[in-house]
Design an enzyme around this catalytic site. Structure first.
Site, PDB file in Angstrom:
ATOM      1  N   ASP A   9      39.569  39.251  42.380  1.00 19.39           N
ATOM      2  CA  ASP A   9      39.062  40.617  42.430  1.00 19.39           C
ATOM      3  C   ASP A   9      38.572  40.975  43.827  1.00 19.39           C
ATOM      4  O   ASP A   9      38.806  42.089  44.322  1.00 19.39           O
ATOM      5  CB  ASP A   9      37.899  40.782  41.444  1.00 19.39           C
ATOM      6  CG  ASP A   9      38.371  40.927  40.006  1.00 19.39           C
ATOM      7  OD1 ASP A   9      39.371  41.623  39.775  1.00 19.39           O
ATOM      8  OD2 ASP A   9      37.736  40.346  39.122  1.00 19.39           O
ATOM      9  N   SER A  10      37.862  40.046  44.455  1.00 17.42           N
ATOM     10  CA  SER A  10      37.285  40.330  45.770  1.00 17.42           C
ATOM     11  C   SER A  10      38.367  40.514  46.826  1.00 17.42           C
ATOM     12  O   SER A  10      38.264  41.404  47.682  1.00 17.42           O
ATOM     13  CB  SER A  10      36.326  39.209  46.181  1.00 17.42           C
ATOM     14  OG  SER A  10      35.234  39.130  45.285  1.00 17.42           O
TER      15      SER A  10
END
Length: 412
Positions: A172-173
């Site tokens: 996600d990051s």
């Protein structure tokens, strides 16, 4: 004249429709550098991240971290009033971020064509599991799945057991980083076109499509070319990096661990002197990195025997004096007292409700990258649910109290 903190994105307004981590990470990056980020949350529950790793109170430190510097409003996007308010906000914004399953915005009447009609200069950043097109576009998926499909999971952990996962939502990051980069590219292109003869970029040029699995794949270095060129399928190698030796984590006598990266030829010779094994550097089989990788177990045993005889502080002092790259394996408790982080303002203390009744000063990670010689100041922690609804809808859109209540979905 001092104009206050550096804010390269001051004047940029962002509408964030995302939940969880990916799109909100992009919003956080833009807010870090001065953008006004208006985060739209569901009435009543808000972003589900508010309840993840919640140890007390009603809002987790994870949410406070990912959503720092933003304004929170509630809108019921399934209602006509909420949708209309979102479209009105779009007319005042430069960027829209979203990370719903493809087709969700279209179902709500907020697809790219509708957004473009409301604001022909809007940069639209869309984050999803597999992208907006292709046979898997409609399939749901979190970062865990993307990390597997993107090739990362196969390389994490020990070879004699199923793949492991790193302890943060790295997929996600990384996607959030690409989404933030895509937003800035879109803004740059828009500004470059202004005043020219070609006009504003077409809608197709202003839609940034970030897929979680592709974000991971892009970080996999030469994984695919090595397979296609040489028939190599890389597998898990524990704390090592395949083809690089010695480079691993090694235990110390006091129960801690250190990371030592002694894989460059000159560094390897210095490392063998520090650990009292100069004969290793004289072994022709260990003269190159390829040879050292072939005998990685032998090298790790020798290094581990030395580190295991000393406390971590002595190990690191000896390696530092010899110019061998090494570092401690830190916990959060180590990070918050580290002099290097402190010198660059990388742990910043802000008042926050921790659920204990009174606000407390809590340390949060600083802003990266550094501009100047230290982190820019974090403006605020992630807001309470709907904290800025009246401010944004009233002041920006001129809505009265009754209209705000209908659009926000919040009933007394």
């Amino acid at each position: 004249m001092d104009e206050g903190p550096i804010q390269p994105l001051r004047g940029v307004r962002v509408l964030e429709l995302g939940n969880y981590i990916a799109a909100p990470t992009a919003g956080r990056l833009l807010a870090d550098f001065g953008a006004e980020v208006i985060k739209v949350e569901r009435p009543g529950t808000g972003d589900e991240l508010r309840g993840w790793r919640l140890y007390s109170g009603s809002t987790s430190m994870l949410y406070r971290t990912i959503n720092r510097g933003k304004k929170s409003i509630t809108l019921d996007l399934r209602s006509p009033e909420g949708r209309d308010a979102a479209l009105d906000l779009v007319r005042h914004c430069d960027v829209l971020l979203e990370n719903f399953r493809p087709g969700t915005l279209e179902k709500w009447g907020l697809g790219p064509e509708v957004l473009d009609a409301a604001n022909p200069e809007l940069v639209i950043v869309r984050v999803s599991a597999f992208g907006q097109t292709g046979p898997l576009a409609q399939r749901p998926g979190f970062a865990a799945v993307a990390e597997a499909v993107g090739g990362l999971r196969e390389l994490v952990g020990d070879p004699d057991r199923p793949p492991s996962r790193v302890g943060v939502s790295i997929g996600d990051s990384i996607a959030g980083l690409y989404a933030g980069f895509g937003a800035v590219m879109g803004l740059f292109q828009r500004e470059a076109r202004r005043g020219g003869t070609t006009g504003a970029p077409a809608l197709s040029e202003r839609v940034v499509d970030v897929a979680l699995n592709e974000a991971i794949l892009s970080m996999m270095e030469s994984l695919v070319p090595d397979h296609l060129a040489h028939g190599v399928n890389r597998t898990r190698s524990g704390g090592r990096m395949e083809g690089i030796a010695p480079s691993n984590a090694y235990p110390c006598a006091d129960g801690t661990s250190v990371i030592i990266a002694g894989n460059a030829d000159a560094i390897f010779r210095r490392l063998t002197a520090v650990i009292g094994r100069p004969g290793l550097a004289e072994d022709p089989d260990l003269a190159t990195n390829a040879g050292r990788w072939a005998q990685r177990d032998r090298l790790d045993d020798a290094i581990g025997a030395w580190t295991g005889s000393l406390p971590r502080a002595e190990v690191l002092a000896a390696l530092d004096a010899a110019g061998v790259p090494a570092g401690p394996v830190y916990t959060a408790a180590d990070i918050v007292v580290d002099e290097q982080y402190r010198a660059r303002n990388m742990i910043q203390y802000l008042p926050v409700d921790t659920g204990d009744g009174e606000p407390r000063e809590v340390g949060f990670p600083g802003i990266v990258p550094v501009i100047g010689d230290a982190s820019l100041p974090v403006r605020s922690v992630g807001p309470d649910l709907g904290e800025h609804t009246a401010e944004v809808l009233g002041e920006l859109l001129g809505m009265d109290e009754e209209a705000i209540t209908r659009a926000s979905g919040v009933r007394e």
